[in-house]
Design a protein around this motif. Sequence first.
Motif, PDB file in Angstrom:
ATOM      1  N   HIS A  53       0.827  -1.223  -0.069  1.00 21.70           N
ATOM      2  CA  HIS A  53       0.097  -0.132  -0.052  1.00 21.70           C
ATOM      3  C   HIS A  53       1.015   1.165   0.145  1.00 21.70           C
ATOM      4  O   HIS A  53       0.372   2.090  -0.627  1.00 21.70           O
ATOM      5  N   ALA A  59       2.078   1.542  -3.582  1.00 18.77           N
ATOM      6  CA  ALA A  59       1.168   2.362  -4.327  1.00 18.77           C
ATOM      7  C   ALA A  59       0.863   3.726  -4.084  1.00 18.77           C
ATOM      8  O   ALA A  59       0.581   4.332  -5.236  1.00 18.77           O
ATOM      9  N   LYS A  62       1.634   6.641  -7.215  1.00 20.73           N
ATOM     10  CA  LYS A  62       0.551   7.541  -7.477  1.00 20.73           C
ATOM     11  C   LYS A  62       0.918   9.216  -7.325  1.00 20.73           C
ATOM     12  O   LYS A  62       0.742   9.640  -8.227  1.00 20.73           O
ATOM     13  N   ASP A  73      -4.833   5.104   1.180  1.00 21.63           N
ATOM     14  CA  ASP A  73      -5.177   3.790   0.836  1.00 21.63           C
ATOM     15  C   ASP A  73      -6.401   3.522   1.483  1.00 21.63           C
ATOM     16  O   ASP A  73      -6.826   4.096   2.365  1.00 21.63           O
ATOM     17  N   LYS A 104      -3.045  -0.792  -4.477  1.00 26.81           N
ATOM     18  CA  LYS A 104      -1.883  -1.466  -4.554  1.00 26.81           C
ATOM     19  C   LYS A 104      -1.698  -2.544  -5.558  1.00 26.81           C
ATOM     20  O   LYS A 104      -0.610  -2.989  -6.059  1.00 26.81           O
ATOM     21  N   ASP A 132      -2.091  -1.894  -8.645  1.00 22.37           N
ATOM     22  CA  ASP A 132      -1.371  -1.203  -9.814  1.00 22.37           C
ATOM     23  C   ASP A 132       0.323  -1.284  -9.658  1.00 22.37           C
ATOM     24  O   ASP A 132       0.893  -0.936 -10.480  1.00 22.37           O
ATOM     25  N   THR A 133       0.780  -1.886  -8.664  1.00 23.12           N
ATOM     26  CA  THR A 133       2.048  -1.865  -8.465  1.00 23.12           C
ATOM     27  C   THR A 133       2.803  -3.313  -8.678  1.00 23.12           C
ATOM     28  O   THR A 133       3.701  -3.452  -8.349  1.00 23.12           O
TER      29      THR A 133
END
Length: 264
Positions: free
Chosen positions: A82, A85, A89, A235, A258, A260-261
């Motif tokens: 988290h 992520a 961002k 998050d 998270k 997306d990572t």
Amino acid sequence: MLAEERRQQILEWIRKEGKVIAKDLSEKFEMSIDSIRRDLTIMEDQGLLKKTYGGAILNTPSPKVRTLPMPDSNRYGESAAHQDAISKKAASFINHHDTVFIGGAGIQYGMLKHLPTDFPFTVITNSIKIAEDIRKLENITSYLIGGRLRFESSGIIDTLAIEMISKFTIDTCFLTGGGITENGISTATPEGAAFTRAVSKVSRQRICLAPHEKMGHQMFVVSIPIETIDIMITDIEASETTIQHIQRRKVKVTFANKQDTKEV
């Protein structure tokens, strides 16, 4: 199933897993998500858990208002999903020819692997560790804020650093702290708070990196009031109540996913 029996099962689940997801509970008990969230609200009022935007987590004790800085080996180690992520961002807000400030916290250091590589921009930092890494990147012009070196941290936050940062104008600063509430970003030392205020003052846009473990906690001294933040990145495990209070101060809150990572 009686409501109390259902809530007891929810409590047992959260004690085992550390968190629960409202959607999963809805499917398990064959109830609407709104009904589940009412259960979670009642349990939060009883002090059994803390509601998040995705569900709930255990109600853990607040940390001490002053703690020793983590050694750099821990601060700059592998970040949780988290946190990564949020770092990713945050880096996505950097634009062509921007001048940005990135401090020396672990979640700020986590931005480095996500920084844009296909256009030029400028980074100002007060962290020796971050300066050492970004000076090797050809598309980035970098500046290191100077001042007294500290044994316990690579960050420079003394009066010389404050005087130097005050001479810059910054497009976007990426800020964080040991605690983040509706009152503001807070930290363990007056020096650190003063430096954050100085950075905020010379920045046109202020973005706060706010992992859920920092949300709702107040540390020793407030660096900047929350209403001076333009965007907060957190998050889905962040306290729902804290986020609502912050949003009432006209701060835009966005959530990092998270998932997306995974490719990083």
